[in-house]
Scaffold this active site. Structure first.
Site, PDB file in Angstrom:
ATOM      1  N   LYS A 153      59.106  91.272 -16.058  1.00  0.00           N
ATOM      2  CA  LYS A 153      59.318  92.701 -16.242  1.00  0.00           C
ATOM      3  C   LYS A 153      59.267  93.448 -14.913  1.00  0.00           C
ATOM      4  O   LYS A 153      58.601  92.956 -13.992  1.00  0.00           O
ATOM      5  CB  LYS A 153      58.309  93.245 -17.235  1.00  0.00           C
ATOM      6  CG  LYS A 153      56.961  93.601 -16.627  1.00  0.00           C
ATOM      7  CD  LYS A 153      56.133  94.406 -17.574  1.00  0.00           C
ATOM      8  CE  LYS A 153      54.802  94.713 -16.969  1.00  0.00           C
ATOM      9  NZ  LYS A 153      54.505  96.018 -16.533  1.00  0.00           N
ATOM     10  N   LYS A 187      48.101  84.526 -22.390  1.00  0.00           N
ATOM     11  CA  LYS A 187      46.637  84.650 -22.481  1.00  0.00           C
ATOM     12  C   LYS A 187      46.123  83.813 -23.653  1.00  0.00           C
ATOM     13  O   LYS A 187      46.741  83.779 -24.722  1.00  0.00           O
ATOM     14  CB  LYS A 187      46.248  86.121 -22.652  1.00  0.00           C
ATOM     15  CG  LYS A 187      46.540  86.920 -21.370  1.00  0.00           C
ATOM     16  CD  LYS A 187      45.960  88.300 -21.407  1.00  0.00           C
ATOM     17  CE  LYS A 187      46.390  89.107 -20.203  1.00  0.00           C
ATOM     18  NZ  LYS A 187      45.469  89.099 -19.084  1.00  0.00           N
ATOM     19  N   HIS A 245      53.471  94.308 -23.334  1.00  0.00           N
ATOM     20  CA  HIS A 245      52.297  93.483 -23.636  1.00  0.00           C
ATOM     21  C   HIS A 245      51.717  93.754 -25.036  1.00  0.00           C
ATOM     22  O   HIS A 245      51.485  92.835 -25.815  1.00  0.00           O
ATOM     23  CB  HIS A 245      51.190  93.721 -22.609  1.00  0.00           C
ATOM     24  CG  HIS A 245      51.629  93.561 -21.179  1.00  0.00           C
ATOM     25  ND1 HIS A 245      52.586  92.670 -20.793  1.00  0.00           N
ATOM     26  CD2 HIS A 245      51.218  94.179 -20.041  1.00  0.00           C
ATOM     27  CE1 HIS A 245      52.755  92.733 -19.475  1.00  0.00           C
ATOM     28  NE2 HIS A 245      51.935  93.652 -18.997  1.00  0.00           N
ATOM     29  N   LYS A 339      44.198 103.955 -18.512  1.00  0.00           N
ATOM     30  CA  LYS A 339      43.694 103.595 -17.180  1.00  0.00           C
ATOM     31  C   LYS A 339      42.498 104.480 -16.865  1.00  0.00           C
ATOM     32  O   LYS A 339      42.356 105.574 -17.436  1.00  0.00           O
ATOM     33  CB  LYS A 339      44.777 103.847 -16.131  1.00  0.00           C
ATOM     34  CG  LYS A 339      46.035 103.019 -16.374  1.00  0.00           C
ATOM     35  CD  LYS A 339      46.387 102.203 -15.167  1.00  0.00           C
ATOM     36  CE  LYS A 339      47.508 101.231 -15.449  1.00  0.00           C
ATOM     37  NZ  LYS A 339      47.333  99.933 -14.891  1.00  0.00           N
ATOM     38  N   ARG A 349      41.330  95.229 -33.280  1.00  0.00           N
ATOM     39  CA  ARG A 349      40.303  95.535 -34.287  1.00  0.00           C
ATOM     40  C   ARG A 349      40.977  95.737 -35.635  1.00  0.00           C
ATOM     41  O   ARG A 349      41.841  96.590 -35.770  1.00  0.00           O
ATOM     42  CB  ARG A 349      39.544  96.816 -33.911  1.00  0.00           C
ATOM     43  CG  ARG A 349      38.602  96.586 -32.777  1.00  0.00           C
ATOM     44  CD  ARG A 349      37.767  97.790 -32.416  1.00  0.00           C
ATOM     45  NE  ARG A 349      36.822  97.363 -31.411  1.00  0.00           N
ATOM     46  CZ  ARG A 349      35.561  96.987 -31.664  1.00  0.00           C
ATOM     47  NH1 ARG A 349      35.075  97.073 -32.888  1.00  0.00           N
ATOM     48  NH2 ARG A 349      34.777  96.557 -30.712  1.00  0.00           N
ATOM     49  N   GLN A 373      40.327  90.008 -23.622  1.00  0.00           N
ATOM     50  CA  GLN A 373      39.635  89.940 -22.328  1.00  0.00           C
ATOM     51  C   GLN A 373      38.696  91.114 -22.180  1.00  0.00           C
ATOM     52  O   GLN A 373      38.913  92.145 -22.834  1.00  0.00           O
ATOM     53  CB  GLN A 373      40.651  89.917 -21.169  1.00  0.00           C
ATOM     54  CG  GLN A 373      41.460  91.189 -21.077  1.00  0.00           C
ATOM     55  CD  GLN A 373      42.653  91.075 -20.140  1.00  0.00           C
ATOM     56  OE1 GLN A 373      43.285  90.048 -20.045  1.00  0.00           O
ATOM     57  NE2 GLN A 373      42.961  92.153 -19.456  1.00  0.00           N
ATOM     58  N   TYR A 379      35.039  87.857 -33.459  1.00  0.00           N
ATOM     59  CA  TYR A 379      33.865  88.032 -34.306  1.00  0.00           C
ATOM     60  C   TYR A 379      34.189  88.926 -35.482  1.00  0.00           C
ATOM     61  O   TYR A 379      35.037  89.799 -35.408  1.00  0.00           O
ATOM     62  CB  TYR A 379      32.646  88.525 -33.531  1.00  0.00           C
ATOM     63  CG  TYR A 379      32.787  89.831 -32.784  1.00  0.00           C
ATOM     64  CD1 TYR A 379      33.348  89.866 -31.508  1.00  0.00           C
ATOM     65  CD2 TYR A 379      32.325  91.028 -33.333  1.00  0.00           C
ATOM     66  CE1 TYR A 379      33.456  91.057 -30.813  1.00  0.00           C
ATOM     67  CE2 TYR A 379      32.429  92.214 -32.635  1.00  0.00           C
ATOM     68  CZ  TYR A 379      32.997  92.224 -31.383  1.00  0.00           C
ATOM     69  OH  TYR A 379      33.111  93.402 -30.696  1.00  0.00           O
TER      70      TYR A 379
HETATM   71  C1  BG6 Z   1      50.785  94.794 -15.785  1.00  0.00           C
HETATM   72  C2  BG6 Z   1      50.772  96.276 -15.546  1.00  0.00           C
HETATM   73  O1  BG6 Z   1      51.966  94.400 -16.425  1.00  0.00           O
HETATM   74  O2  BG6 Z   1      49.676  94.457 -16.603  1.00  0.00           O
HETATM   75  C3  BG6 Z   1      49.479  96.708 -14.893  1.00  0.00           C
HETATM   76  O3  BG6 Z   1      51.870  96.615 -14.706  1.00  0.00           O
HETATM   77  C4  BG6 Z   1      48.305  96.246 -15.735  1.00  0.00           C
HETATM   78  O4  BG6 Z   1      49.426  98.113 -14.734  1.00  0.00           O
HETATM   79  C5  BG6 Z   1      48.430  94.765 -16.016  1.00  0.00           C
HETATM   80  O5  BG6 Z   1      47.131  96.511 -15.003  1.00  0.00           O
HETATM   81  C6  BG6 Z   1      47.362  94.298 -16.974  1.00  0.00           C
HETATM   82  O6  BG6 Z   1      47.331  92.908 -16.976  1.00  0.00           O
HETATM   83  P1  BG6 Z   1      45.947  92.145 -17.132  1.00  0.00           P
HETATM   84  O7  BG6 Z   1      46.338  90.712 -17.243  1.00  0.00           O
HETATM   85  O8  BG6 Z   1      45.158  92.450 -15.924  1.00  0.00           O
HETATM   86  O9  BG6 Z   1      45.332  92.699 -18.370  1.00  0.00           O
END
Ligand code: BG6
Length: 502
Positions: A153, A187, A245, A339, A349, A373, A379
């Site tokens: 991406k 992941k 994501h 952020k 959840r 993460q 759980y």
């Molecule tokens: C990236 C984003 O695709 O994913 C970032 O551009 C973000 O802004 C990151 O921080 C998060 O990835 P991870 O693996 O650290 O959760």
């Protein structure tokens, strides 16, 4: 599509070899796989970039972020670096690609290969994707062997630009040759979703609108955009992590059972559920932008010089979503990402419906948490009698925390390691297919247009290091998520938190 694993003599070419992505992710991942014996010691790795770099500088640069090195395996670093070399060349002229091709051919000849296997990794900005892909096709492709191309991406900026990109790549590389990385699919906990859902009948049976009250996918980062504000300003959190994501996570969580574990069977189901998503309602969103931290030590988003002074860039978003199919009709889904929050955490959840009233007072809902993460965990908050003489239920949990359940010796690959390995094996399951990508942009583009329009909404300010915009709690409550009184449940719970007497 059934694709064979690559063998022993493979050339891996990393374009953008002097860049950040290659340095921080691609080469450390290749090394990690080599360290674990997942890449043979007979491969060749070539870094390609425009910068003039000596072989030694190149190796020093790429090894700076190698992980998992200890006394017993430190020889692996040199062994791996011996497989690597650097080729300097431009992205927009044939010359460098021809030189690259000669190097690959020489290696293949020396190794007695009659069916070349070449893996190209584009760790490049999207502005040069197509130029580089065209030159690979023209000058470094093999018709007698097999080519795999990894791209990452952003795959466009909206539906139109994504289609344009796809239209340019499609005549060059087949869908079978393309591996679009969304690193969340690499992941561990995300890969586990299909296992958890489809190999446990108790989850399988309750995974629908009859039992589930609400779904939440939550992404929190404890740091702001410091240093990359200029880049982020045109992107925003929705495009940065939600359209890709988090949507990937959500499709795996809500798709129907694939007919098999075959990659295309899985991707077919993801596409089907994506088609059932309702439009993202512009009045069912909560947007935020972070300001200076309350103690003044952390900068606000607008304090970044590389950001437009009046920027309405969204650094926090919560979106109400709906899936219109038999399984999910009416179940509120919230995807939220931010952020500069209090903590870094990504989790799913799921709150289940309440049990019938009558027997117990104030019984809490079951809640299944899958933490992606940090520290993978699954759980389930359940109600159980407080041990001893009490006859009162209390919330506790069935807990699968990886760090306490699985030995530390267990190697859990990093996302990039896992995905490069999949590509090596020819397994497309954890890569984004063209139709999936198209549907994801179709879903998010109208919302992005609304947010980014001239008189688009003004994001709600929230302080750096906080929980996000103040309206988050009511927003979540409106979407079927119950907050229970703070203090009654803490995870992980090791001692009773409620007095055991009735
Ligand atoms: C990236 C984003 O695709 O994913 C970032 O551009 C973000 O802004 C990151 O921080 C998060 O990835 P991870 O693996 O650290 O959760």
């Amino acid at each position: 599509m059934s694709v064979e694993p690559f063998g022993k003599h493979v050339t891996i070419v990393v374009f953008g070899a002097s860049g950040d992505l290659a340095k921080k992710k691609t080469f450390p991942a290749l090394f990690g796989l080599f360290r674990e014996g997942e890449l043979p010691s007979t491969i060749k790795v070539i870094g390609y970039a425009r910068s003039e770099l000596s072989d030694a500088d190149f190796k020093e640069r790429i090894s700076a972020n190698f992980k998992g090195v200890n006394d017993s395996n430190k020889h692996k670093v040199d062994e791996f670096l011996n497989l690597c070399s650097y080729t300097q060349g431009q992205y927009d002229s044939a010359e460098g690609f021809k030189k690259l091709n000669e190097e690959m051919e020489k290696y293949e000849k020396d190794s007695g290969v009659d069916k070349p296997e070449r893996l190209f990794y584009l760790a490049l900005p999207p502005s040069v994707f197509v130029t580089v892909a065209s030159h690979i096709k023209e000058n470094a492709y093999t018709k007698t062997g097999e080519v795999r191309l990894i791209v990452e991406k952003p795959f466009g900026n909206d539906l139109e630009s994504s289609r344009k990109l796809q239209k340019s790549l499609a005549p060059l590389f087949t869908e079978e040759e393309l591996y679009r990385i969304d690193h969340y699919l690499g992941k561990e906990m995300v890969k586990n979703l299909v296992f958890l859902r489809f190999s446990n009948e108790f989850l399988n049976a309750s995974w629908n609108k009859n039992h589930i009250k609400s779904i939440q996918i939550s992404f929190k980062e404890a740091f702001g955009t410091e240093g990359r504000g200029g880049y982020f300003d045109d992107i925003g959190i929705v495009r940065d992590v939600m359209q890709n994501h988090l949507l990937q996570v959500l499709t795996l969580l809500t798709m129907e059972r694939p007919v098999s574990i075959d990659p295309e069977a899985i991707r077919d189901e993801k596409v089907k559920v994506l088609k059932a998503f309702g439009e993202l309602e512009t009045d069912d969103i909560l947007l935020g932008q972070y300001t200076k931290s309350e103690d003044g030590t952390k900068p606000g988003y607008l304090d970044d010089d590389t950001v437009k002074g009046d920027s309405k860039c969204v650094t926090y978003a919560a979106l109400g979503m709906q899936i219109h199919n038999e399984r999910w009709e009416g179940v509120p889904i919230v995807m939220r990402a931010g952020k500069a929050l209090k903590e870094s955490k990504v989790e799913i959840r799921i709150q289940f419906k309440e049990v019938a009233k009558g027997m117990f007072n104030d019984i809490q809902r079951n809640e299944l948490v899958m933490r992606i993460q940090p520290n993978e965990a699954v759980y389930m908050k359940i109600n159980s009698k407080i041990p001893g003489i009490s006859a009162v239920p209390s919330v506790t949990d069935l807990d699968l925390t990886y760090s306490s359940r699985y030995s530390k010796e267990f190697w859990i690959p990093e996302a990039y390691e896992s995905l490069i390995r999949d590509c090596y094996l020819g397994n497309h399951a954890n890569f984004v297919r063209d139709d999936e990508l198209d549907l994801s942009w179709k879903l998010f583009t109208p919302l992005l247009q609304h947010i980014e329009s001239k008189d688009g909404p003004t994001p709600e300010p929230y302080p750096y290091g906080s929980n996000g915009p103040k309206n988050l709690r009511p927003f979540l409550s409106d979407h079927g998520y119950n907050f229970y009184d703070e203090g009654t449940y803490e995870w992980p719970l090791t001692t009773p938190n409620v007095k055991g007497k009735m």
